[in-house]
Design an enzyme around this catalytic site. Structure first.
Site, PDB file in Angstrom:
ATOM      1  CE  LYS A  22     -60.749   0.401  72.483  1.00 41.45           C
ATOM      2  NZ  LYS A  22     -60.045  -0.233  73.441  1.00 41.45           N
ATOM      3  CG  ASP A  43     -69.075  -2.425  65.444  1.00 44.92           C
ATOM      4  OD1 ASP A  43     -68.890  -2.625  64.144  1.00 44.92           O
ATOM      5  OD2 ASP A  43     -68.689  -1.781  66.109  1.00 44.92           O
ATOM      6  CE  LYS A  44     -65.221  -6.053  60.875  1.00 45.34           C
ATOM      7  NZ  LYS A  44     -63.735  -5.796  60.548  1.00 45.34           N
TER       8      LYS A  44
END
Length: 445
Positions: A187, A80-81
């Site tokens: 998160k 992810d980024k």
């Protein structure tokens, strides 16, 4: 029940935070056994004395583990980024399908607009029918089938952060690097990532405007994420001008679609650079020859071939949006009823009303979009997805009678007039100022 007061006292006295103490605080935040007063005292102790690197890693892990943590069994890396936020930053909409087309799985858990910056979920909700709130079973199915999904975080992810986030706002402890780091990463890491790339903005449109502040946050994020077991690096990127030519939800979706179809510009360039960093961390940068350059070439070819666009179309359809969005974006993306140019203001020494852009208050442009209705002043405010700015002039460009500063998209004429004046005030003119590099610095473990 264990008592959180000794943990708070240890922090207050400069003795740091250990794993058991972090776990006690995080679990207590999640289940309510830590009171608001204790949570506020904890946050203030962290702000004033710091946790130390090991304590920050322990807090991040504990907050991640305060709720559900996903586990994947897929035939490729999970990547992810995360961006710290800017104006015209629509990278996620292009990057997720681009990586998916290269065999990388992207379960992207995103947020809504904050302050002057736009939110990925708000942009996607400009697409009719697109559902950001997906049950985990459906989220998993879309990631497995398409290779990517962009969704909102469920209440099961990092509940300790949800509670502490509100406490930080009320207790004046928002600025703590330790708490910012734990909030962002708890998160993201709950999504079960193998690797994460961070886009830390610096410049007039960033939350952390100075290079030194951005570097401090980037280093804390990279050290902490790697310490928590996720391969991570960061790029410090330029936000002295909007990344895209547009700012506003439907307008940014339309621009992302144009990039997916081959449009050049800074948005494409930074997406490719961040994508190359993702491939490098994921071990998918191919044959080891000039790895970063090779990854850029591969990703550019993937974008130009239409493979990334096809993945984006599949993701949109899988999450409830129209199947023909890429073929007919104008049929699905709402258009504002009032569209007006922003003329360059008159000034001395400007031949025929022409001038070069020498500076941009990017934060002010973000606030223009919010004031038009494209963002929120208070949580729960309704967003007008139609409004915003496009054809935004960039640093060094010449503006004049036939080249406006931007086009304002507004709900009515009074709103357009107010926005025009605010955009004009956000620009400075003088000798053409060359743009700085898109990527200012790379931070790795």
């Amino acid at each position: 029940m264990s008592d959180p007061r000794p943990v708070i006292a240890a922090l207050r006295d400069g003795r740091g935070l250990d794993g058991p103490g972090a776990a006690l605080i995080a679990q207590g935040l999640a289940d309510g056994s830590v009171s608001d007063a204790q949570a506020g005292a904890f946050a203030m102790a962290v702000l004033t004395r710091g946790t130390g690197e090991e304590g920050r890693i322990a807090l991040t892990r504990a907050m991640r583990d305060s709720g559900h943590v996903m586990r994947w069994d897929l035939p490729g890396p999970i990547v992810d980024k995360h961006s710290t936020g800017g104006v015209g930053d629509t990278v996620s909409l292009i990057l997720a399908p681009l990586l998916a087309a290269r065999g990388v799985y992207v379960p992207m858990i995103s947020g809504r607009g904050l302050g002057h910056t736009g939110g990925t979920l708000d942009k996607l909700e400009a697409i009719p029918g697109y559902l950001c709130d997906q049950p985990e079973k459906e989220f998993r199915r879309i990631v497995e089938d398409v290779g990517c999904a962009i969704v909102a975080a469920s209440a099961d992810f990092a509940p300790a952060d949800r509670r502490l986030y509100a406490i930080r706002d009320e207790s004046g402890t928002v600025e703590s690097i330790d708490l910012i780091t734990a909030s962002i990463l708890s998160k993201k890491l709950a999504a079960g990532l193998d690797a994460l790339v961070l886009d830390v903005k610096a410049g007039s449109g960033a939350f952390l405007k100075g290079q030194d502040s951005a570097r401090q946050l980037a280093r804390a994020l990279v050290q902490t994420a790697n310490g928590a077991g996720c391969r991570t690096s960061a790029l410090i990127t330029d936000m002295d001008q909007p990344l895209a030519r547009s700012a506003g939800n439907a307008l940014e979706v339309a621009e992302a679609i144009r990039v997916l179809k081959g449009e050049a510009g800074a948005l494409r360039d930074l997406t490719l650079m961040l994508g190359a960093e993702c491939l490098r961390l994921a071990g998918r940068d191919q044959d080891g020859r000039d790895q970063d350059g090779r990854a850029l070439e591969i990703l550019a070819d993937t974008l130009d071939s239409g493979e990334a666009a096809a993945r984006f179309a599949a993701m949109v359809a899988a999450q409830g949006g129209p199947r023909d969005l890429l073929e007919r974006p104008e049929a699905h993306l709402a258009v504002a009823p009032v569209i007006r140019p922003v003329p360059a203001p008159a000034g001395p020494g400007r031949g025929a009303g022409r001038a070069a852009v020498a500076g941009i208050d990017v934060t002010a442009l973000g606030h223009v979009v919010v004031a038009l209705g494209g963002g929120r002043v208070r949580a729960g405010d309704r967003i007008d997805h139609r409004v915003g700015l496009d054809r935004i002039a960039r640093l060094g460009e010449e503006v004049g009678p036939d080249a406006p500063l931007a086009m304002v998209h507004a709900a009515d004429e009074p709103a357009a007039a107010t926005a025009i004046a605010a955009v004009q005030a956000a620009y400075g003119f003088g000798e053409a100022a060359p743009s700085g590099p898109l990527v200012r610095e790379r931070i790795a473990q």
